[in-house]
Design an enzyme around this catalytic site. Structure first.
Site, mmCIF file in Angstrom:
data_model
loop_
_atom_site.group_PDB
_atom_site.id
_atom_site.type_symbol
_atom_site.label_atom_id
_atom_site.label_comp_id
_atom_site.label_asym_id
_atom_site.label_seq_id
_atom_site.Cartn_x
_atom_site.Cartn_y
_atom_site.Cartn_z
ATOM 1 N N ASP A 193 4.401 -5.116 13.338
ATOM 2 C CA ASP A 193 5.573 -4.829 12.496
ATOM 3 C C ASP A 193 6.228 -6.082 11.937
ATOM 4 O OD1 ASP A 193 5.208 -2.132 13.094
ATOM 5 O OD2 ASP A 193 6.490 -2.246 14.864
ATOM 6 N N ASN B 59 -2.237 4.178 14.247
ATOM 7 C CA ASN B 59 -1.133 3.634 15.056
ATOM 8 C C ASN B 59 -0.320 2.646 14.212
ATOM 9 O OD1 ASN B 59 -3.365 1.922 15.041
ATOM 10 N ND2 ASN B 59 -3.122 1.197 17.133
ATOM 11 N N ALA B 60 -0.958 2.075 13.204
ATOM 12 C CA ALA B 60 -0.281 1.126 12.317
ATOM 13 C C ALA B 60 0.681 1.864 11.380
ATOM 14 C CB ALA B 60 -1.315 0.371 11.484
ATOM 15 N N GLY B 61 1.727 1.167 10.982
ATOM 16 C CA GLY B 61 2.635 1.697 9.962
ATOM 17 C C GLY B 61 3.046 0.517 9.108
ATOM 18 N N HIS B 62 2.461 0.426 7.912
ATOM 19 C CA HIS B 62 2.722 -0.722 7.037
ATOM 20 C C HIS B 62 3.596 -0.272 5.872
ATOM 21 C CE1 HIS B 62 -1.119 -2.910 8.633
ATOM 22 N NE2 HIS B 62 -0.271 -2.595 9.567
ATOM 23 N N LYS C 251 3.574 -7.132 7.551
ATOM 24 C CA LYS C 251 2.241 -7.373 6.959
ATOM 25 C C LYS C 251 2.066 -6.575 5.672
ATOM 26 C CE LYS C 251 0.410 -5.905 10.804
ATOM 27 N NZ LYS C 251 1.585 -5.832 11.695
ATOM 28 N N GLY C 252 2.573 -5.306 5.701
ATOM 29 C CA GLY C 252 2.416 -4.433 4.533
ATOM 30 C C GLY C 252 3.010 -5.071 3.291
ATOM 31 N N SER D 213 10.199 -14.274 3.052
ATOM 32 C CA SER D 213 10.597 -12.977 2.501
ATOM 33 C C SER D 213 12.062 -12.725 2.815
ATOM 34 C CB SER D 213 9.703 -11.901 3.111
ATOM 35 O OG SER D 213 10.221 -10.631 2.849
ATOM 36 N N ARG E 281 -20.387 4.406 24.083
ATOM 37 C CA ARG E 281 -21.491 4.848 23.220
ATOM 38 C C ARG E 281 -21.628 6.369 23.149
ATOM 39 N NH1 ARG E 281 -25.120 0.925 26.444
ATOM 40 N NH2 ARG E 281 -23.532 1.633 27.905
ATOM 41 N N GLN F 93 -1.445 -4.131 13.730
ATOM 42 C CA GLN F 93 -0.857 -4.578 15.003
ATOM 43 C C GLN F 93 -0.579 -6.092 14.944
ATOM 44 O OE1 GLN F 93 -3.820 -2.193 15.379
ATOM 45 N NE2 GLN F 93 -2.078 -0.889 14.980
ATOM 46 N N LYS G 219 11.894 -11.278 6.852
ATOM 47 C CA LYS G 219 13.162 -10.762 7.377
ATOM 48 C C LYS G 219 14.166 -11.854 7.765
ATOM 49 C CE LYS G 219 12.877 -6.506 8.931
ATOM 50 N NZ LYS G 219 12.562 -5.214 9.584
HETATM 51 P P1 GDP Z 1 3.985 -4.106 9.307
HETATM 52 O O1 GDP Z 1 3.524 -3.079 10.283
HETATM 53 O O2 GDP Z 1 3.692 -5.486 9.766
HETATM 54 O O3 GDP Z 1 3.505 -3.849 7.912
HETATM 55 O O4 GDP Z 1 5.582 -3.997 9.278
HETATM 56 P P2 GDP Z 1 6.434 -2.631 9.180
HETATM 57 O O5 GDP Z 1 6.298 -2.088 7.816
HETATM 58 O O6 GDP Z 1 6.118 -1.730 10.317
HETATM 59 O O7 GDP Z 1 7.887 -3.186 9.480
HETATM 60 C C1 GDP Z 1 8.495 -4.134 8.679
HETATM 61 C C2 GDP Z 1 9.783 -3.548 8.086
HETATM 62 O O8 GDP Z 1 10.558 -4.593 7.551
HETATM 63 C C3 GDP Z 1 9.548 -2.585 6.943
HETATM 64 O O9 GDP Z 1 10.540 -1.601 6.961
HETATM 65 C C4 GDP Z 1 9.670 -3.463 5.705
HETATM 66 O O10 GDP Z 1 10.071 -2.736 4.538
HETATM 67 C C5 GDP Z 1 10.745 -4.410 6.142
HETATM 68 N N1 GDP Z 1 10.695 -5.757 5.566
HETATM 69 C C6 GDP Z 1 9.614 -6.509 5.229
HETATM 70 N N2 GDP Z 1 9.998 -7.732 4.815
HETATM 71 C C7 GDP Z 1 11.346 -7.748 4.887
HETATM 72 C C8 GDP Z 1 12.342 -8.751 4.630
HETATM 73 O O11 GDP Z 1 12.052 -9.880 4.254
HETATM 74 N N3 GDP Z 1 13.640 -8.394 4.842
HETATM 75 C C9 GDP Z 1 14.000 -7.158 5.290
HETATM 76 N N4 GDP Z 1 15.288 -6.916 5.480
HETATM 77 N N5 GDP Z 1 13.097 -6.210 5.545
HETATM 78 C C10 GDP Z 1 11.789 -6.499 5.357
HETATM 79 P P1 IMO Z 2 1.496 -2.313 12.873
HETATM 80 O O1 IMO Z 2 0.153 -2.444 12.211
HETATM 81 C C1 IMO Z 2 3.812 -2.356 16.542
HETATM 82 C C2 IMO Z 2 1.860 -0.755 20.119
HETATM 83 C C3 IMO Z 2 2.381 0.526 20.711
HETATM 84 C C4 IMO Z 2 2.089 0.278 22.179
HETATM 85 C C5 IMO Z 2 0.748 -0.444 22.138
HETATM 86 C C6 IMO Z 2 -0.450 0.463 22.356
HETATM 87 O O2 IMO Z 2 2.440 -1.409 12.184
HETATM 88 O O3 IMO Z 2 2.048 -3.664 13.175
HETATM 89 P P2 IMO Z 2 -1.653 2.255 20.791
HETATM 90 O O4 IMO Z 2 -1.123 3.488 20.132
HETATM 91 O O5 IMO Z 2 -2.190 1.248 19.847
HETATM 92 O O6 IMO Z 2 -2.600 2.543 21.901
HETATM 93 O O7 IMO Z 2 -0.352 1.595 21.502
HETATM 94 O O8 IMO Z 2 0.671 -1.041 20.862
HETATM 95 N N1 IMO Z 2 1.480 -0.684 18.682
HETATM 96 C C7 IMO Z 2 2.194 -1.236 17.710
HETATM 97 N N2 IMO Z 2 3.375 -1.896 17.729
HETATM 98 N N3 IMO Z 2 3.130 -2.226 15.385
HETATM 99 C C8 IMO Z 2 1.934 -1.597 15.360
HETATM 100 O O9 IMO Z 2 1.165 -1.570 14.264
HETATM 101 C C9 IMO Z 2 1.435 -1.034 16.545
HETATM 102 N N4 IMO Z 2 0.312 -0.344 16.852
HETATM 103 C C10 IMO Z 2 0.345 -0.150 18.166
HETATM 104 O O10 IMO Z 2 3.757 0.696 20.466
HETATM 105 O O11 IMO Z 2 3.039 -0.621 22.705
HETATM 106 MG MG MG Z 3 4.314 -1.485 11.391
#
Ligand code: GDP
Ligand code: IMO
Ligand code: MG
Length: 425
Positions: free
Chosen positions: A13, A38-41, A16-17, A413, A142, A224, A331
Site C-alpha cells: 500500500d 489480495n492487492a488493491g492498487h 504503487k498504483g 508524490s 504440484r 504487496q 504521501k
Molecule cells: P498500492 O497498493 O501500493 O497501490 O497503494 P494503495 O492504493 O493500496 O494505497 C495508497 C493510497 O494512497 C491510495 O488511496 C492512493 O490514492 C493514495 N495516494 C497515493 N499517493 C498519494 C499521495 O501522494 N498523497 C496522498 N494523500 N494519497 C496518496
Molecule cells: P498491495 O499490492 C498490504 C497482507 C495482508 C496480510 C498478509 C497476508 O495493495 O500493496 P494474504 O491475503 O496475502 O495471504 O495476506 O499480507 N497483504 C497486504 N497488505 N497491501 C497488499 O497489497 C497486501 N496483500 C496482502 O493484510 O497481513
Molecule cells: Mg494496496
C-alpha cells in the site's frame, strides 16, 4: 535491457498504483508478476478513483498492453468484476490484456481454506481472505490448476470435483469447520467464469521475451511489499509470494539481464495491514492522525491500516535486497500539519543498537525504535511542481532519507492525483 521494476519497499500500500499509472504512459507493456486479488492498487485521475486488484494499473493508459504473468494467482470472479468495472468507464480490456497460461487459478475452496485456517489459528496472519496462501500451496504441491488447463473441459471438471471434495473433507477434519456449500453449483459457476475469461489466456512468456527483443519498454508492477515477501519479510506474517525483485524474473519468465531500472515505492511514513511486528507503530493520537490524514483504510478489505513513522532501517534493507536504484516517496502531504516528524534510524534490542533490519518476527516484535526528529513544515504541498519549491523542512527530511538509505529520490508524490507528482532531474 528494457524492463523497469516498480516494487513496494514497505508492507504494501505504498502507492504503487499511482506511480505505475503515471509511469505507464511511457511504456508499451505493464505486467503483474506475483500475488493476486489480495492487492488493491488505487489510481485517481479526472476525479475518478479506480481500485485494481489483478489487472495491471497500466490499463488506465489507453495505449498500454497489460499482462498477468505466470507468478500471479488468478481469481476469475475478481477478474470479471474488474473487467466490468473498467468497461463501465469505457475502458476496453479485450485485445489489451493477456494472462499467462502458466498462471494458477484460485478456486472457491482456496478461499474457504484461507478463512478456515485463519479462524482456527491462535496467531492469525490477518490475511485478505482471498485464497492466496492455499492457491500457492497447491501450486508448489504440484496439484494446482493453471489457466492453460481450462481448455481441457472434461478432464478439468473431474479434477476440480476431486480437489473440491478433498478440500472440504480436509476443512472439516483439520479445522473442524463445515461450510454449507453446494459443490456442483459452485463448480458450474466456476466453469462458467472460466469461459468468460479464456480469450485472455496466452503464452505471455514468449510475448514478453519477443517484446524485449523488439525493443519494447516493459514495466513490471509489484504487488504487496518487500517486508511481506515470503522469504525476506517478517515470516510468518507475510504473503505467499515474492514481491521482491527476483520474483519479477520467475513470475514473468524474463531474464535478470533484461532489467535495467528498479524503483522502490515508499510512503513518507509506515503502514501495515494485518498482523505481525511493526516497530514504529503508533497506537496513540499521532498514529490516529496519520490514519485520518492519509485515509489509511485497506483498498481490498477496508480494514484500518496500522500507522507509524517511517522505518529507515527497514527501508535500507529493502533497497539492499531489491537493488533499488531510485525511490518514489509518496504521501508526503499526509505529514503537512505535524509539528514534528520522526524517522527510525536504529533498533534497540537487549540494550544493544543495530541498523540492520531483523526479519525474524519474534525478535522484531521486541525492538525499540530509535528516532531522529525533524521539524514539520506546516504547509500544503499539492500544486508544487519543482522539488526546490518544497518547504526547506520537507527538503531536509527527504534528503535525510536519501542519505540514510544511500539511494536517490526521483519522484515525490503530494496527493492521490496524477498531476500532483514531482519528478527530480
Ligand atoms: P498500492 O497498493 O501500493 O497501490 O497503494 P494503495 O492504493 O493500496 O494505497 C495508497 C493510497 O494512497 C491510495 O488511496 C492512493 O490514492 C493514495 N495516494 C497515493 N499517493 C498519494 C499521495 O501522494 N498523497 C496522498 N494523500 N494519497 C496518496
Ligand atoms: P498491495 O499490492 C498490504 C497482507 C495482508 C496480510 C498478509 C497476508 O495493495 O500493496 P494474504 O491475503 O496475502 O495471504 O495476506 O499480507 N497483504 C497486504 N497488505 N497491501 C497488499 O497489497 C497486501 N496483500 C496482502 O493484510 O497481513
Ligand atoms: Mg494496496
Amino acid at each position: 535491457m528494457s524492463v523497469t521494476l516498480v516494487i513496494g519497499a514497505q508492507w504494501g500500500d505504498e502507492g504503487k498504483g499511482k506511480i505505475v499509472d503515471i509511469l505507464s504512459e511511457n511504456f508499451d507493456i505493464v505486467a503483474r508478476y506475483q500475488g493476486g486479488a489480495n492487492a488493491g492498487h488505487t489510481v485517481v485521475f479526472n476525479g475518478n478513483k479506480f481500485i485494481l486488484h489483478l489487472i495491471p494499473s497500466g490499463i488506465l493508459q489507453p495505449k498500454t498492453t497489460c499482462i498477468i504473468g505466470n507468478g500471479v494467482v488468478v481469481d476469475p470472479f475478481a477478474l470479471i468484476d474488474e473487467v466490468e468495472l473498467l468497461r463501465s468507464f469505457n475502458i476496453e480490456v479485450d485485445g489489451r490484456l493477456f494472462i499467462s497460461d502458466k498462471a494458477h487459478l484460485i478456486l472457491p475452496y482456496h478461499k474457504l481454506l484461507d478463512k478456515a485456517s485463519e479462524e482456527c489459528s491462535e496467531k492469525s496472519i490477518g490475511t485478505t481472505g482471498r485464497g492466496i496462501g492455499p492457491a500457492y500451496v497447491d501450486k508448489f504441491s504440484r496439484c494446482g490448476i493453471r489457466l492453460g488447463d481450462i481448455f481441457e473441459t472434461d478432464e478439468l471438471r473431474a479434477k476440480i470435483e476431486q480437489s473440491f471434495t478433498q478440500k472440504i473433507e480436509m476443512i472439516s477434519k483439520l479445522y473442524k469447520r463445515d461450510f454449507d456449500i453446494d459443490i456442483q453449483k459452485s463448480i458450474s459457476e466456476f466453469m462458467q467464469s472460466l469461459r468468460t475469461i479464456q480469450h485472455y489466456v496466452d503464452d505471455t512468456t514468449f510475448l514478453l521475451n519477443e517484446s524485449i527483443s523488439n525493443g519494447k519498454k516493459i514495466l513490471a508492477e509489484g504487488a504487496q511489499g518487500t517486508l511481506l515477501d515470503v522469504d525476506h519479510g517478517t515470516y510468518p506474517f507475510v504473503t505467499s509470494s515474492n514481491p521482491t525483485a527476483g520474483g519479477a524474473c520467475t513470475g514473468l519468465g524474463i531474464p535478470p539481464t533484461s532489467i535495467d531500472t528498479i524503483i522502490g515505492v515508499c510512503k513518507a511514513y509506515s503502514t501495515r495491514v494485518g498482523n505481525g511486528p511493526f516497530p514504529t507503530e503508533l497506537n496513540d493520537d499521532t498514529g490516529k492522525k496519520i490514519r485520518e490524514n492519509g485515509y489509511e483504510f485497506g483498498s481490498t478489505t477496508g480494514r484500518p491500516r496500522r500507522c507509524g513513522w517511517i522505518d529507515l532501517v527497514a527501508l535500507k534493507y529493502s533497497v539492499m535486497i531489491n537493488g533499488i536504484q531510485s525511490l518514489a516517496i509518496t504521501k508526503i502531504d499526509v505529514l503537512n500539519d505535524f509539528d514534528e516528524i520522526k524517522a527510525c534510524v536504529e533498533y534497540e534490542i537487549n540494550t544493544e543498537r543495530t541498523n540492520k533490519f531483523i526479519s525474524k518476527a519474534s525478535t522484531l516484535e521486541k525492538v525499540i525504535p530509535v528516532y531522529k526528529t525533524f521539524k514539520g513544515w506546516q504547509k500544503a504541498l499539492n500544486g508544487t511542481t519543482k522539488f526546490e519549491d518544497l518547504p526547506l523542512e520537507t527538503i531536509k527530511y527527504l534528503r535525510f532519507i536519501e542519505e540514510y538509505v544511500e539511494c536517490p529520490i526521483k519522484i515525490v508524490s503530494t496527493s492521490p492525483e496524477r498531476n500532483d507528482t514531482i519528478f527530480l532531474d
